[in-house]
Design a protein around this motif. Sequence first.
Motif, PDB file in Angstrom:
ATOM      1  N   THR A 196       0.830  -1.211   0.000  1.00  0.00           N
ATOM      2  CA  THR A 196       0.000   0.000   0.000  1.00  0.00           C
ATOM      3  C   THR A 196       0.859   1.253   0.000  1.00  0.00           C
ATOM      4  N   GLY A 197       1.808   1.350   0.926  1.00  0.00           N
ATOM      5  CA  GLY A 197       2.653   2.536   0.987  1.00  0.00           C
ATOM      6  C   GLY A 197       1.880   3.760   1.463  1.00  0.00           C
ATOM      7  N   THR A 198       2.589   4.854   1.661  1.00  0.00           N
ATOM      8  CA  THR A 198       1.972   6.120   2.071  1.00  0.00           C
ATOM      9  C   THR A 198       2.207   7.160   0.991  1.00  0.00           C
ATOM     10  N   PRO A 199       1.177   7.571   0.269  1.00  0.00           N
ATOM     11  CA  PRO A 199       1.358   8.572  -0.793  1.00  0.00           C
ATOM     12  C   PRO A 199       1.638   9.945  -0.193  1.00  0.00           C
ATOM     13  N   TYR A 200       2.442  10.739  -0.888  1.00  0.00           N
ATOM     14  CA  TYR A 200       2.689  12.097  -0.414  1.00  0.00           C
ATOM     15  C   TYR A 200       1.625  13.063  -0.935  1.00  0.00           C
ATOM     16  N   ARG A 201       0.865  12.616  -1.950  1.00  0.00           N
ATOM     17  CA  ARG A 201      -0.225  13.448  -2.482  1.00  0.00           C
ATOM     18  C   ARG A 201      -1.248  12.532  -3.123  1.00  0.00           C
ATOM     19  N   GLU A 202      -2.516  12.951  -3.039  1.00  0.00           N
ATOM     20  CA  GLU A 202      -3.601  12.126  -3.565  1.00  0.00           C
ATOM     21  C   GLU A 202      -4.677  13.025  -4.170  1.00  0.00           C
ATOM     22  N   LEU A 203      -5.230  12.595  -5.297  1.00  0.00           N
ATOM     23  CA  LEU A 203      -6.317  13.328  -5.945  1.00  0.00           C
ATOM     24  C   LEU A 203      -7.490  12.381  -6.127  1.00  0.00           C
ATOM     25  N   GLU A 204      -8.695  12.858  -5.826  1.00  0.00           N
ATOM     26  CA  GLU A 204      -9.877  12.021  -5.994  1.00  0.00           C
ATOM     27  C   GLU A 204     -11.050  12.853  -6.500  1.00  0.00           C
ATOM     28  N   ILE A 205     -11.787  12.276  -7.432  1.00  0.00           N
ATOM     29  CA  ILE A 205     -13.010  12.912  -7.921  1.00  0.00           C
ATOM     30  C   ILE A 205     -14.108  12.671  -6.889  1.00  0.00           C
ATOM     31  N   ALA A 206     -14.660  13.755  -6.373  1.00  0.00           N
ATOM     32  CA  ALA A 206     -15.634  13.637  -5.291  1.00  0.00           C
ATOM     33  C   ALA A 206     -17.065  13.454  -5.792  1.00  0.00           C
ATOM     34  N   SER A 207     -17.364  13.945  -7.008  1.00  0.00           N
ATOM     35  CA  SER A 207     -18.719  13.795  -7.533  1.00  0.00           C
ATOM     36  C   SER A 207     -18.721  14.048  -9.037  1.00  0.00           C
ATOM     37  N   VAL A 208     -19.791  13.603  -9.685  1.00  0.00           N
ATOM     38  CA  VAL A 208     -19.961  13.755 -11.124  1.00  0.00           C
ATOM     39  C   VAL A 208     -21.404  14.161 -11.399  1.00  0.00           C
ATOM     40  N   LYS A 209     -21.614  15.111 -12.299  1.00  0.00           N
ATOM     41  CA  LYS A 209     -22.976  15.529 -12.638  1.00  0.00           C
ATOM     42  C   LYS A 209     -23.114  15.733 -14.145  1.00  0.00           C
ATOM     43  N   LYS A 210     -24.274  15.375 -14.658  1.00  0.00           N
ATOM     44  CA  LYS A 210     -24.568  15.555 -16.072  1.00  0.00           C
ATOM     45  C   LYS A 210     -24.976  17.002 -16.314  1.00  0.00           C
ATOM     46  N   ALA A 211     -24.498  17.568 -17.422  1.00  0.00           N
ATOM     47  CA  ALA A 211     -24.876  18.933 -17.778  1.00  0.00           C
ATOM     48  C   ALA A 211     -26.379  18.991 -18.048  1.00  0.00           C
ATOM     49  N   GLU A 212     -26.986  20.140 -17.782  1.00  0.00           N
ATOM     50  CA  GLU A 212     -28.428  20.269 -17.928  1.00  0.00           C
ATOM     51  C   GLU A 212     -28.877  20.315 -19.381  1.00  0.00           C
ATOM     52  N   ASP A 213     -28.023  20.830 -20.280  1.00  0.00           N
ATOM     53  CA  ASP A 213     -28.458  21.063 -21.646  1.00  0.00           C
ATOM     54  C   ASP A 213     -27.824  20.152 -22.700  1.00  0.00           C
ATOM     55  N   ASN A 214     -27.003  19.180 -22.286  1.00  0.00           N
ATOM     56  CA  ASN A 214     -26.433  18.233 -23.250  1.00  0.00           C
ATOM     57  C   ASN A 214     -25.966  16.972 -22.526  1.00  0.00           C
ATOM     58  N   ASP A 215     -25.268  16.092 -23.247  1.00  0.00           N
ATOM     59  CA  ASP A 215     -24.870  14.805 -22.676  1.00  0.00           C
ATOM     60  C   ASP A 215     -23.464  14.794 -22.098  1.00  0.00           C
ATOM     61  N   PHE A 216     -22.922  15.952 -21.789  1.00  0.00           N
ATOM     62  CA  PHE A 216     -21.592  16.003 -21.186  1.00  0.00           C
ATOM     63  C   PHE A 216     -21.709  15.828 -19.676  1.00  0.00           C
ATOM     64  N   TYR A 217     -20.774  15.052 -19.142  1.00  0.00           N
ATOM     65  CA  TYR A 217     -20.707  14.850 -17.699  1.00  0.00           C
ATOM     66  C   TYR A 217     -19.543  15.655 -17.151  1.00  0.00           C
ATOM     67  N   LEU A 218     -19.826  16.494 -16.150  1.00  0.00           N
ATOM     68  CA  LEU A 218     -18.807  17.372 -15.587  1.00  0.00           C
ATOM     69  C   LEU A 218     -18.493  16.991 -14.151  1.00  0.00           C
ATOM     70  N   ILE A 219     -17.298  17.360 -13.739  1.00  0.00           N
ATOM     71  CA  ILE A 219     -16.842  17.052 -12.394  1.00  0.00           C
ATOM     72  C   ILE A 219     -16.933  18.320 -11.542  1.00  0.00           C
ATOM     73  N   PRO A 220     -17.923  18.426 -10.670  1.00  0.00           N
ATOM     74  CA  PRO A 220     -18.103  19.646  -9.879  1.00  0.00           C
ATOM     75  C   PRO A 220     -17.212  19.742  -8.651  1.00  0.00           C
ATOM     76  N   LYS A 221     -16.619  18.623  -8.229  1.00  0.00           N
ATOM     77  CA  LYS A 221     -15.835  18.672  -6.995  1.00  0.00           C
ATOM     78  C   LYS A 221     -14.633  17.736  -7.078  1.00  0.00           C
ATOM     79  N   LEU A 222     -13.463  18.272  -6.701  1.00  0.00           N
ATOM     80  CA  LEU A 222     -12.228  17.493  -6.605  1.00  0.00           C
ATOM     81  C   LEU A 222     -11.652  17.642  -5.211  1.00  0.00           C
TER      82      LEU A 222
END
Length: 262
Positions: A196-222
């Motif tokens: 496992t080890g201990t990372p010195y930095r970590e990034l995670e996508i916290a949520s995903v939402k579909k755009a209201e007017d098309n089929d693109f999915y955007l990431i509102p929170k990191l």
Amino acid sequence: MKKRLFRIVFPAILCLLLLPLFLRADEPKKIDPMTLPAEDFLRIVRHVPGQETWAKMAGTAQHKRPGARRIKAPVRLAIRFTPARIVARLVFNDSEIYDLGQAFDPPIATTEAQIKPGAKPQLGLYGIDVSDMTLSFIYRETIREEKPERVSIFPCRVFMLKGSAEGETARVFVSTEYFFPVKVQWFRKDPGAGQTGTPYRELEIASVKKAEDNDFYLIPKLEISGPDWRTKIDFDERSAGYAKDGMPSDLFAGFPEDNTEK
């Protein structure tokens, strides 16, 4: 059956970072992602888009360390995703501009910075690496594949890739539904297979939402974190689309008062 496919035109990322980041939902994939050979799976993750797309997001980054007050700064991210490369602009704290590029063949990343006269750069204080915004880490050499894991609601295949610095490695958790990295851990050195080890930095996508007017999915929170700090990026304003349908005239706007375009 139509398979939704995450694609970044932030992406960085941050997003991440990111930054990074929006998802595309226009490609059918009649495959079993768990049985694909590792390099075939990663080839899909590194997929070059057939159409030009764009994304525009704005919000706030908040950073906290033990014993220190919480700090926050406005953040704005614009991305154009083409069949040849990603072009992105990150405007941080209304005083720092980072112009990012990620070519696909060969995979070359570039960064240019503009800092307002008299301003002190703050991006590093938040633990944000601008190269995350174009996901440059996914184009680096594969060391090995590790056992599958789940990140939040996402079943993932896990890959150890070489990092940007000598000896550094990145453990990347890739969603088997979206073919997109949802979590990354960076290590000063390879912790070893099965460790496992201990990372010195970590990034995670916290949520995903579909755009209201098309089929693109955007990431509102990191979320970006280290052993004793955490940064949250909330993109309250989000939009995306195909370049052929037109792009915002202020997509690559500069500092607020001059509104300089790229």
